[in-house]
Design a protein around this motif. Sequence first.
Motif, short mmCIF file in Angstrom:
data_model
loop_
_atom_site.label_atom_id
_atom_site.label_comp_id
_atom_site.label_asym_id
_atom_site.label_seq_id
_atom_site.Cartn_x
_atom_site.Cartn_y
_atom_site.Cartn_z
N LEU A 138 0.82 -1.21 0.00
CA LEU A 138 0.00 0.00 0.00
C LEU A 138 0.85 1.26 0.00
O LEU A 138 0.54 2.22 -0.71
N TYR A 139 1.93 1.28 0.78
CA TYR A 139 2.82 2.45 0.79
C TYR A 139 3.38 2.71 -0.61
O TYR A 139 3.43 3.86 -1.06
N ARG A 140 3.79 1.64 -1.29
CA ARG A 140 4.33 1.81 -2.65
C ARG A 140 3.26 2.32 -3.61
O ARG A 140 3.50 3.20 -4.43
N GLU A 141 2.05 1.76 -3.50
CA GLU A 141 0.96 2.18 -4.37
C GLU A 141 0.54 3.63 -4.08
O GLU A 141 0.18 4.37 -4.99
N ILE A 142 0.58 4.02 -2.82
CA ILE A 142 0.27 5.40 -2.45
C ILE A 142 1.31 6.35 -3.05
O ILE A 142 0.95 7.40 -3.60
N ALA A 145 0.51 6.68 -6.69
CA ALA A 145 -0.68 7.51 -6.90
C ALA A 145 -0.35 8.99 -6.73
O ALA A 145 -0.81 9.83 -7.50
N LEU A 146 0.48 9.30 -5.74
CA LEU A 146 0.90 10.69 -5.54
C LEU A 146 1.72 11.19 -6.72
O LEU A 146 1.51 12.31 -7.21
N GLU A 162 -5.75 11.38 -7.32
CA GLU A 162 -6.31 11.66 -6.00
C GLU A 162 -7.26 10.56 -5.53
O GLU A 162 -7.26 10.18 -4.35
N THR A 163 -8.06 10.01 -6.43
CA THR A 163 -9.01 8.96 -6.07
C THR A 163 -8.28 7.72 -5.56
O THR A 163 -8.63 7.17 -4.51
N ALA A 164 -7.28 7.29 -6.30
CA ALA A 164 -6.50 6.12 -5.87
C ALA A 164 -5.81 6.40 -4.54
O ALA A 164 -5.80 5.55 -3.65
N GLU A 189 -7.62 2.23 3.00
CA GLU A 189 -7.31 0.84 3.27
C GLU A 189 -6.16 0.71 4.26
O GLU A 189 -6.19 -0.12 5.17
N LEU A 190 -5.15 1.56 4.09
CA LEU A 190 -4.00 1.53 5.00
C LEU A 190 -4.44 1.86 6.43
O LEU A 190 -4.01 1.21 7.38
N LYS A 191 -5.32 2.84 6.58
CA LYS A 191 -5.83 3.20 7.91
C LYS A 191 -6.55 2.02 8.56
O LYS A 191 -6.45 1.81 9.77
#
Length: 59
Positions: A32-36, A39-40, A45-47, A54-56
Amino acid sequence: MDKMKATYEVMLGLAAEMVWDEALRKRRCDILYREIDTALAMGDETAFRNLTEELKSLA
């Protein structure tokens, strides 16, 4: 003695399951960190919002 052995085996199985669950959770957080980050970088923004939600929920 058999009852103690059975109890020990059950406890060992539960401990193994806890370790496995934690490993899976940690792996998913890493992904998730890599995908975030991706996305950044892409300005998606949606992703970003979906992935951070999901990470939260995992933390």
